[in-house]
Structure formats: structure tokens, C-alpha cells
Scaffold this motif. Sequence first.
Motif, short mmCIF file in Angstrom:
data_model
loop_
_atom_site.label_atom_id
_atom_site.label_comp_id
_atom_site.label_asym_id
_atom_site.label_seq_id
_atom_site.Cartn_x
_atom_site.Cartn_y
_atom_site.Cartn_z
N PHE A 112 0.84 -1.20 0.00
CA PHE A 112 0.00 0.00 0.00
C PHE A 112 0.87 1.25 0.00
N GLN A 113 1.90 1.27 0.84
CA GLN A 113 2.81 2.43 0.88
C GLN A 113 3.50 2.63 -0.46
N SER A 114 3.90 1.53 -1.10
CA SER A 114 4.66 1.65 -2.34
C SER A 114 3.85 2.33 -3.44
N ILE A 115 2.53 2.22 -3.39
CA ILE A 115 1.70 2.89 -4.39
C ILE A 115 1.93 4.39 -4.34
N GLY A 116 2.10 4.92 -3.14
CA GLY A 116 2.31 6.36 -3.01
C GLY A 116 3.73 6.81 -3.27
N ILE A 117 4.70 5.91 -3.09
CA ILE A 117 6.10 6.30 -3.22
C ILE A 117 6.66 5.93 -4.59
N VAL A 118 6.40 4.71 -5.04
CA VAL A 118 7.09 4.18 -6.22
C VAL A 118 6.41 4.56 -7.53
N TYR A 119 5.06 4.58 -7.55
CA TYR A 119 4.35 4.64 -8.83
C TYR A 119 3.81 6.02 -9.19
N GLY A 120 4.13 7.01 -8.38
CA GLY A 120 3.63 8.34 -8.73
C GLY A 120 4.15 8.82 -10.06
N ASP A 121 5.42 8.52 -10.35
CA ASP A 121 6.05 8.98 -11.59
C ASP A 121 5.45 8.30 -12.82
N ILE A 122 5.51 6.98 -12.84
CA ILE A 122 4.96 6.26 -14.00
C ILE A 122 3.45 6.43 -14.07
N GLY A 123 2.81 6.64 -12.93
CA GLY A 123 1.35 6.79 -12.90
C GLY A 123 0.86 8.09 -13.48
N THR A 124 1.67 9.13 -13.45
CA THR A 124 1.26 10.43 -14.00
C THR A 124 1.72 10.62 -15.44
N SER A 125 2.35 9.62 -16.02
CA SER A 125 2.79 9.74 -17.42
C SER A 125 1.63 10.00 -18.40
N PRO A 126 0.40 9.48 -18.17
CA PRO A 126 -0.70 9.79 -19.09
C PRO A 126 -0.99 11.28 -19.25
N LEU A 127 -0.45 12.11 -18.36
CA LEU A 127 -0.65 13.55 -18.48
C LEU A 127 -0.01 14.11 -19.75
N TYR A 128 1.08 13.51 -20.23
CA TYR A 128 1.85 14.16 -21.30
C TYR A 128 2.36 13.23 -22.40
N VAL A 129 2.11 11.92 -22.34
CA VAL A 129 2.71 11.00 -23.31
C VAL A 129 2.23 11.26 -24.73
N TYR A 130 0.90 11.31 -24.95
CA TYR A 130 0.39 11.49 -26.32
C TYR A 130 0.78 12.86 -26.87
N ALA A 131 0.77 13.88 -26.01
CA ALA A 131 1.17 15.21 -26.47
C ALA A 131 2.64 15.25 -26.87
N SER A 132 3.48 14.54 -26.12
CA SER A 132 4.92 14.51 -26.43
C SER A 132 5.22 13.64 -27.65
N THR A 133 4.35 12.67 -27.93
CA THR A 133 4.57 11.78 -29.07
C THR A 133 4.15 12.44 -30.39
N PHE A 134 2.95 13.02 -30.41
CA PHE A 134 2.44 13.65 -31.64
C PHE A 134 2.70 15.15 -31.58
N THR A 135 3.96 15.54 -31.60
CA THR A 135 4.30 16.96 -31.53
C THR A 135 3.89 17.72 -32.79
N LYS A 136 3.75 17.01 -33.93
CA LYS A 136 3.35 17.64 -35.19
C LYS A 136 1.92 17.31 -35.57
N GLY A 137 1.15 16.82 -34.62
CA GLY A 137 -0.23 16.46 -34.89
C GLY A 137 -0.36 15.03 -35.41
N ILE A 138 -1.62 14.56 -35.50
CA ILE A 138 -1.91 13.19 -35.95
C ILE A 138 -2.27 13.23 -37.44
N LYS A 139 -1.47 12.54 -38.25
CA LYS A 139 -1.69 12.55 -39.70
C LYS A 139 -2.68 11.46 -40.13
N ASP A 140 -2.68 10.34 -39.46
CA ASP A 140 -3.53 9.21 -39.84
C ASP A 140 -4.15 8.63 -38.57
#
Length: 804
Positions: free
Chosen positions: A73-101
Motif C-alpha cells: 500500500f505504501q509503495s503505491i504512493g512512493i514508487v508509482y507516482g512517476d509512471i502513474g502520472t505519465s498519461p498527463l503528457y505522453v500522447y502530447a509529447s509523441t504527436f508533436t506535429k499532430g496526428i496525420k492518420d
Amino acid sequence: MPEDAILEDAADRTESHDCQEEEAHHRQLKTKKLSWQKLRRFDSLDIESRSVNGHQGHSSTGASWSVILQLAFQSIGIVYGDIGTSPLYVYASTFTKGIKDRDDILGVLSLIIYTITLIPLIKYVFIVLQANDNGNGGTFALYSLLCRYAKVSLTPSQQAEDRDVSNFQLELPSKRLRRASQLKSKLESSKFAKYFLLFATMLGTSMVIGDGVLTPCISVLSAVGGIKQATSAMTDDMIVWISVCILVCLFMAQRFGTDKVGYSFAPIICVWFTLIGGIGVYNFFKYDPTVLKALNPQYIVDYFKRNKGDAWVSLGGIVLAITGTEALFADVGHFTVRSIQISMCSVTYPALLLAYTGQASFLREHKSLVTNTFFESIPKPLYWPMFGVAVMASIIASQAMISGTFSIIQQSLSLGCFPRVKIVHTSTKYEGQVYIPEVNYLLMLACVGVTLVFRSTTKIGNAYGIAVVFVMTLTSAFLVLIMIMIWKTHILLIISYVLVIGSVELMYLSSVLYKFDQGGYLPLGFALLLMLIMFVWNDVHRRKYYYELDHKISPEKLRQLAVDKNFCRMPGLAMFYSELVQGIPPIFNHYAENVPALHSVLVFVSIKSLPISKVPMEERFLFRRVEPRELNVFRCVARYGYTDVRNENEPFEGLLVEKLKDFIRDDFWLSQRTMPKTNGEKLEKEVSAELLGDDQELHNGNGHQENESENEDVKQIPDDDEDQKKQQDDVLGTEIDAIDKAWRRGVVHLIGENEVTAAKGAGIAKRILIDYAYNFLTRNLRQSDKVFDIPHKRMLKVGMTYEL
């Protein structure tokens, strides 16, 4: 000749030889006649420790399920905060020039799914975590494992007194030894390989620390930036300064410790995972359930065919989906392997897959909103609650790498690869949870500086990816060595690991290096600076050690002091601290020449750091009596692993004195049971004249001693002789009273403060290394008396200059 006999390493041969000698001595003891010269001293605690599992640090095997679940239970708060918040910026960082298809979304989703499955889940959770060093993880844990098995360390870490610790020995499998032995011999015989491993370890450690700087910046900026969706009054400058305030508060909270921070953060991250998973399911059914086609890896191939070079560059954004993965390993010392496996498989992994799948479904219908996918995909009634949780989760995301940074710096400090800093153990319930004040404040300043300079998640993301992927690749390289030498893994499994996981990581590394000039230089700059500091400290640390080893005080010099009439004794007990484990340090000669007086009891204390996580308390102290006997001088080695508490919660003085008295008792009674038969008057006269037996070997606090007297037959002294027993008790009481009297008269701590300079005729590089770089570090960092909490009122510093 059998293969095992050919390939058995030197340590195993020595141990086997000792065991054979011990059996022979037991057979001789049965005859009640043996030679003093043949009576061999054996470490009783070492023998006892082999009959149990020893101390395995913070491993899951010794923890109850209630403790494992609490830590999960503790590890959820300590270990996974970083990987858990990745959905905030992954798609925006991947499609920097927009989605073509529209099918590009499926290709990217497929890459995300298989990357999360291969790297965090399979590689780290099920493979890398098994390479923990008695429950502790990180780059230095991997390096210490290699040093324990093969002599690849540049400092002597496999001396006899180190190997006596039960944790220091590894149980080696009996199969596939030839391949392991060949690799081991090549590493041990190559000086280049030793330096390369050390440099690679330093580089990996520096990259993780750089990761700890960048994680808070990108996480907090991403979350706070979401408020722009709700109000146009929020400017970029306001977002930056709000982020800075949040970061300062986060680092100020670190002093409360991982235990309290974990229990505070874990519920928030649980709510976060529940919300992103739930919103993912909602978007999946509302927009496009056909995104499940992304499970087919053919969409990855099609994605690269359509976009070619742009698809390769976009990998630098996709890799952000696994940021914080190294925290799984670096933070394992704060928790257990089993607890991290449970929390990852039951909470984190399912929630992340649902979140990315839901966002992909949303983007299939709203390609133009990719620059702010996360907040745009939130149902309007949940926007503000989700925004609040996102800000808190992003703050917590920083905790994973901050805790990991503390852990790996603690390890590197104990292995002589980092300047002295104070280690604060923040939990009495769980081992390995530490806080380092100096490092915490330096991280805070670095985070604030990066946030104010870069001001956007895009540039920080470019820098972030290099640190993440480089550490992962380095971990895989070390893991392959461990698979070959220690685990004796089948060669086909090793090749499969390299071809699958290794090739994936190299592909991502090549992509993130492409963005070197767009911010990627930042983590490399951090790493080079930290590597320089670590190299300077480690190099001079080794030079000092070998200088003391070459100039240690000889027994003849001590005999001269004993017969010198100008040399006086004064009541009390003196503890003389030195880094030298073998012999009397040269600074003692400097002290004796200027202060011709000694306390009635003098103990030379060497604080020895071993490349293991924990040394059992009963194996901590080793003693011997230094000749000549009338000096009443003892040698003591206090051994610590890199997670042991030093002088913080344990009364060091009291423990050392008690163990010294235990040593005297055990040593005395062994000497009585093996002394030549004599009358009581002669026994009392001889034993009273010498507080301890003639011992030239290092002793365990509860161990026995080796006495030498050639060609004398000995017999056991009858136990029923009451008069002689009383005489023995009186003599032993006199010896113990001598220690107690010195203890009551007061303890003085003599600290050797060594200044180092380059020797005359040294080259310019050596002069810069020693005279400027190293001395600059020593002047601006914590001194040894502060590290070990030595009382200032009872401390005397003895200075000496070493010409290296």
C-alpha cells in the motif's frame, strides 16, 4: 579432473580448506592432547550464521503477509507516482506535429502497451528485482553484487574479516560454472574492465539523480498547466511560479520520512489510478472500442512504414510512458520485492493500460485535441475534481525518484564513491527508509532552476527521456553479467533477453539521443558533474587507503613505545578512529611523537563499510590485542553495511565496550582450558600480568583466540577444582574491572584529520585532482565527527598531512 574442481574460486577453496582443518582439530581435541601451534581459532558466529538464513535485509522472504501488504500500500504512493502520472503528457509529447492518420493512434497505443509490458512489468518487476542486494536495489546494488562475487572492485572489499560476515557469502549454483568462471577471470585480470564497471556505475547513479531532478519539474508543470483549460486568465508565468511553490513544499516535506509520506500519499495515488482507469473505460466505450486492435503488433510495423523517420523520432515521446521505472528498483530497499510485485500487478499496470486505451479511443474521434489529450478527455462533471487529484498526483510523482536518489546516494557513500553526507533513518519499523538533508536541498534548488529556465514540458521531456533510457540500458548490461556469473542462467535465456528487451531499449536510446540539442544535454550535464565529484572522491579515497597501508605502524615501533621511559599512561579509555582496517595507522606515530602519553586503555576503531546491505549486530565488532601486552592496546573493526544505522539510534560507545568485555571473557576462559597444567600460584601470577592472551588474529566479539606456544602438550583444567576456579574468577574480574575503571574515568575520541597534498614532483593532473578538487570537497562537506555524531566535549582531533 571434475569440472567443479577446476573452476572452484579461491574463496571456496579457502573455506573448504578451513573446514577440513576444523574437522581435523576436533578429532585431535578428542585425544585431549594437541600442540598450541595447531590450535586454530574459528569464528563461532560465522559457523552459527551458516546454520540459518542470515539477515537478508528488507527481503520479502522474512516478512509476514500483513507487513508485505502494508508495504504494498505504501509503495503505491512512493514508487508509482512517476509512471502513474505519465498519461498527463505522453500522447502530447509523441504527436508533436499532430496526428496525420487515425491508424497512427493504434500504432502508438500498441507501442505503449508492449513497452509497458516488456520494460516495467517483465524486466523490472519479474527479473531485475530478483537482483537485489539483500533487499536493496539500484545501480550500486548491482555493482556490489559483482564485487562480492568477483574481485573487480578497485578497493580491497574481500579481505578476510569481510568474508567472515554471513551476508557477504553467496551460495553458488553447481551448473554452468565454466562460462561464469571464464567471464569472472577476464574481469578480474583486466584493469580496464574494473575501471569501466566503476565508471558505468557512477554514470548510472548520476543519471538516476538527474532523473530525480527532472521528474518533479515535468510532473508538476504538466498538472498545473491543466488549469489553462478552465480559465484564460492563467498565464504561463503564473503556472511556472505556482509550480515552483509546489516543488519547494514537496522537498520541505521530505524530512518527515518515507513512512509518513507514503501513508499520506498512497490514498491519493489510489484515487488517481481509480479515476484514470475509470475514465479510460468510459472513453473506450463512448468513442471507439475498436482500439483493441492495437494488441496486434502489426500496427507498430504499419506505423513505422507510414511515418519512417518521424516514427523513430516519436519514440522519444512514447518512452515517457515508462518514466520512473527505475524507481521500482531503486526504491525496493524502502519496501520489499513481493510488495512491489503485488502493487504493480494489481493496481498500477491495469490502471495504466486502461488510461492509455481510453485516451486512444478519444483521440480517434478528436485528433485535433492531441496537444492536451488528458484534460480534454475528462468528462466535464469530473474536470475540477480530476484537476485537483492530478496536481496532487504530480506532486507525489516526484517522490518516487527523490526516495530513489536518497537510497542510491546512501549506497555510493558507503562504498567510498560519494563525499560524506548525513544519513537520517526516518523509520524504526522499516529498514532502508532514509533522508539526506544536503542532497534534498540541492535537489530542490536544481528543480527550481530547471523549472524557471525551461518553463515547458516539451523541452524538459526531451531531457527526461535520455536519463530514463540510459539508466535502463545500463541496468540491462549489469543484469547480463549477473545472469552469467551469479545466476548461471541458461545461455539461450540470456540471448533472448538481449535480443528482445535489449534491442527495444537500444532503439529508444537512439531516438532520445536525437533530441540532444533540444534539451537532452541537461541530464548528461548533470551526470558529468556528479561523475566528476564521485571520481575525485573515490580516487583520492583509494590513494589515502593505500598510503596508510604502506605506512602503518610496525610491532617493533610499538615495542619501542612500551619501553620508552618518557612515555606515560593516564587513566581513561581512548578511541582512536581510522579508516585503516589492517594495522595501526601512521597518524598514531604522529600523535605519540607530539603527545608522549596514552590512556590506560586504547582502542583503535576502524569503521569499515562492506558492499552488503546489513551486518548482523552480533557480527559487527572484531577485536584483537596488540602486542606488547603491557600497552593494553586493542584493535577494533566496526563493520557496517550500506543500510546500517551508524551512531544514530545505537549507543556506539556502550556497545563497543560491552563487546570488548565479552571478548575478554571468552578469550580468558579458552586460554584457561588450554593452558599447560600448572599450580594455582603460577596461574594467577601469569594471567594477572597479562589482561589478554597472545592473539595476533582479528577476533569476533564473541569469538575465540589463537595462542601460540610450540611443542607444549596441554590438558583440560579440571572443572571441579574450586580453589583454582576461584582464582580464575578473581583474575577475570581484575581484567573486566580494568576496562570498567577506564570506562568510568571517561572516554576520549581521537579523530584523525588527514590533509592530503600531491607529492613533490607530481604531474599537473594529479596536483589539480588532489590539491584543488579533493580539498575543495573536503572543505565544504561534512566532517567525520559530524557523520558519526561524536560528542564534541570528548573529542580531540589529530592532524597529519599525507603526500600522495
